[in-house]
Design a protein around this motif. Structure first.
Motif, PDB file in Angstrom:
ATOM      1  N   HIS A 149       0.829  -1.214   0.000  1.00 36.03           N
ATOM      2  CA  HIS A 149       0.000   0.000   0.000  1.00 36.03           C
ATOM      3  C   HIS A 149       0.859   1.259   0.000  1.00 36.03           C
ATOM      4  O   HIS A 149       2.051   1.203   0.275  1.00 36.03           O
ATOM      5  CB  HIS A 149      -1.031  -0.003   1.130  1.00 36.03           C
ATOM      6  CG  HIS A 149      -0.461   0.051   2.505  1.00 36.03           C
ATOM      7  ND1 HIS A 149      -0.125  -1.084   3.218  1.00 36.03           N
ATOM      8  CD2 HIS A 149      -0.178   1.090   3.320  1.00 36.03           C
ATOM      9  CE1 HIS A 149       0.323  -0.738   4.409  1.00 36.03           C
ATOM     10  NE2 HIS A 149       0.321   0.580   4.503  1.00 36.03           N
TER      11      HIS A 149
ATOM     12  N   HIS B  49       1.751   3.783   1.672  1.00 36.81           N
ATOM     13  CA  HIS B  49       2.366   4.485   2.796  1.00 36.81           C
ATOM     14  C   HIS B  49       3.877   4.304   2.692  1.00 36.81           C
ATOM     15  O   HIS B  49       4.369   3.224   2.337  1.00 36.81           O
ATOM     16  CB  HIS B  49       1.859   3.942   4.142  1.00 36.81           C
ATOM     17  CG  HIS B  49       0.454   4.356   4.463  1.00 36.81           C
ATOM     18  ND1 HIS B  49      -0.355   3.670   5.346  1.00 36.81           N
ATOM     19  CD2 HIS B  49      -0.297   5.405   4.014  1.00 36.81           C
ATOM     20  CE1 HIS B  49      -1.534   4.270   5.429  1.00 36.81           C
ATOM     21  NE2 HIS B  49      -1.525   5.332   4.626  1.00 36.81           N
TER      22      HIS B  49
ATOM     23  N   ASP C  98       6.360   3.722   4.525  1.00 39.76           N
ATOM     24  CA  ASP C  98       7.119   2.641   5.163  1.00 39.76           C
ATOM     25  C   ASP C  98       7.061   1.348   4.355  1.00 39.76           C
ATOM     26  O   ASP C  98       7.764   0.385   4.676  1.00 39.76           O
ATOM     27  CB  ASP C  98       6.661   2.405   6.614  1.00 39.76           C
ATOM     28  CG  ASP C  98       5.158   2.300   6.777  1.00 39.76           C
ATOM     29  OD1 ASP C  98       4.423   2.749   5.886  1.00 39.76           O
ATOM     30  OD2 ASP C  98       4.717   1.774   7.807  1.00 39.76           O
ATOM     31  N   HIS C  99       6.258   1.339   3.310  1.00 38.26           N
ATOM     32  CA  HIS C  99       6.176   0.143   2.453  1.00 38.26           C
ATOM     33  C   HIS C  99       6.767   0.382   1.063  1.00 38.26           C
ATOM     34  O   HIS C  99       7.235  -0.556   0.441  1.00 38.26           O
ATOM     35  CB  HIS C  99       4.727  -0.342   2.367  1.00 38.26           C
ATOM     36  CG  HIS C  99       4.135  -0.625   3.715  1.00 38.26           C
ATOM     37  ND1 HIS C  99       4.289  -1.830   4.355  1.00 38.26           N
ATOM     38  CD2 HIS C  99       3.445   0.169   4.571  1.00 38.26           C
ATOM     39  CE1 HIS C  99       3.702  -1.778   5.541  1.00 38.26           C
ATOM     40  NE2 HIS C  99       3.186  -0.567   5.701  1.00 38.26           N
TER      41      HIS C  99
ATOM     42  N   HIS D 135      -7.402   0.407   4.819  1.00 36.70           N
ATOM     43  CA  HIS D 135      -6.181   1.041   5.335  1.00 36.70           C
ATOM     44  C   HIS D 135      -5.740   2.152   4.377  1.00 36.70           C
ATOM     45  O   HIS D 135      -5.351   3.234   4.804  1.00 36.70           O
ATOM     46  CB  HIS D 135      -5.093  -0.013   5.511  1.00 36.70           C
ATOM     47  CG  HIS D 135      -3.873   0.493   6.203  1.00 36.70           C
ATOM     48  ND1 HIS D 135      -3.886   0.971   7.486  1.00 36.70           N
ATOM     49  CD2 HIS D 135      -2.595   0.629   5.775  1.00 36.70           C
ATOM     50  CE1 HIS D 135      -2.667   1.377   7.819  1.00 36.70           C
ATOM     51  NE2 HIS D 135      -1.868   1.183   6.795  1.00 36.70           N
TER      52      HIS D 135
HETATM   53 ZN   LIG Z   1       0.111   1.788   6.297  1.00 33.41          ZN
END
Ligand SMILES: [Zn+2]
Length: 345
Positions: free
Chosen positions: A156, A158, A160-161, A229
């Motif tokens: 997804h 965000h 951090d991914h 999310h």
């Molecule tokens: Zn996330």
């Protein structure tokens, strides 16, 4: 004269012979302020919170207590504890299955799915540095050549991914996969105020649609779009092998849940659909993309010492896998009830 709460605590401690040297001295009459405290929800629908907490904890039982505790209690109630547990840091690279490796860090996961024709990497950590300094050395430690990364699936949008995806795309020519909505999210964040504004997103490449598959070297990863999310969270089903025996792994890309009433409701629909998809596929292995959601780092530690008693702790079995997502679904209803919602059945 008013006596502050801290002074009362100090007085009580002194009576008990306890030295509270860590507490700042507080003058009598001074108001107490800023004790860390649990989040409060002044508009909550208490009856509904009680009902869904009861349901979640009873579905969880003892064998999913830790997962229930994280999603229903710690994550929504105690951000200090979340950041205390879910901090950036190194954990040893670990082989989880014959063909699946954990190459991420303490707070966020990256998985390497090895195939005959290369590696499918799932998520790319926070930034280029972590891709170069954590993912790449972790792969090498496990005997995997990072030049064999063919795909990077971003669960997804965000940071951090996807933070390290650009580096892997440019360095190894990896194809990057995300949903249309989350490609847009990554591109929109770039250069704007916000936590991910400094991240250069990968160049838009493969746009995954619901039901698509990524196949490489005889391994097929099935993709589902599970909003909640983020608008286009990707969730993955793929085979893993334990001593040559096949299991099916399910990685729902958004177990962190929604943020408001609308996304909580999307999440409930996605969790229900995910349970149908994974049941039909015979999924029995739980993976999440943040280790604390299922104590993955601790499970990896046991695996690395061969201290599991022969039971791979990522193999939940089909019934426990289904119950995990029922717990998440009830915890999402708890979140709605904390916002004061009614009719969240
Ligand atoms: Zn996330």
């Amino acid at each position: 004269m008013r006596i502050s709460r801290k002074s009362r605590l100090s007085a009580r401690a002194a009576t008990a012979g306890i030295c509270l040297t860590l507490l700042p001295m507080t003058a009598i009459g001074q108001e107490v302020r800023d004790y860390p405290s649990q989040a409060s929800f002044p508009n909550e629908n208490r009856e509904a919170v009680t009902r869904h907490l009861t349901s979640a904890s009873s579905i969880a039982g003892t064998d999913l207590w830790s997962e229930f505790r994280w999603r229903c209690l710690i994550s929504p109630l105690d951000r200090d504890m979340v950041w205390g547990v879910q901090h950036d840091g190194l954990v040893p690279a670990t082989r989880l299955f014959d063909n699946l490796y954990s190459v991420g860090q303490n707070s966020v996961s990256s998985f390497a799915l090895d195939t005959d024709d290369g590696i499918i990497l799932i998520d790319a950590l926070n930034n280029e540095d972590e891709a170069r300094e954590i993912i790449v050395p972790n792969l090498r430690t496990l005997g995997l050549d990072p030049a064999r990364i063919r795909f990077v699936i971003v669960t997804h949008g965000h940071g951090d991914h996807y933070g390290g995806a650009k580096y892997l795309q440019e360095t190894y020519g990896a194809r990057v996969v995300s949903s249309a909505a989350d490609w847009q999210m990554m591109e929109d964040a770039f250069g704007r105020p916000g936590p991910f504004g400094s991240l250069v997103p990968p160049t838009r490449d493969i746009i995954a649609e619901d039901g698509d598959t990524i196949s490489l070297g005889g391994t097929t990863v099935r993709l589902a779009i599970t909003p909640g999310h983020t608008p286009g969270t990707l969730s993955l089903i793929f085979p893993v092998y334990e001593d040559g025996q096949q299991h099916m792994a399910g990685l729902m890309g958004g177990t962190g849940g929604g943020r408001d009433s609308e996304t909580h409701r999307q999440q409930i629909a996605s969790l229900n659909r995910w349970n149908e998809l994974t049941a039909a596929a015979g999924v029995d292995v739980l993976l999440t993309n943040h280790p604390p959601h299922m104590d993955s780092n601790e499970k990896q530690y046991l695996l690395s010492y061969d201290a599991t008693g022969g039971n791979n702790p990522f193999i939940y079995g089909r019934d426990k896998y289904r119950r995990y997502f029922e717990v998440l679904s009830d915890c999402t209803r708890v979140a709605l009830a904390r916002l004061g919602e009614t009719g969240v059945d």
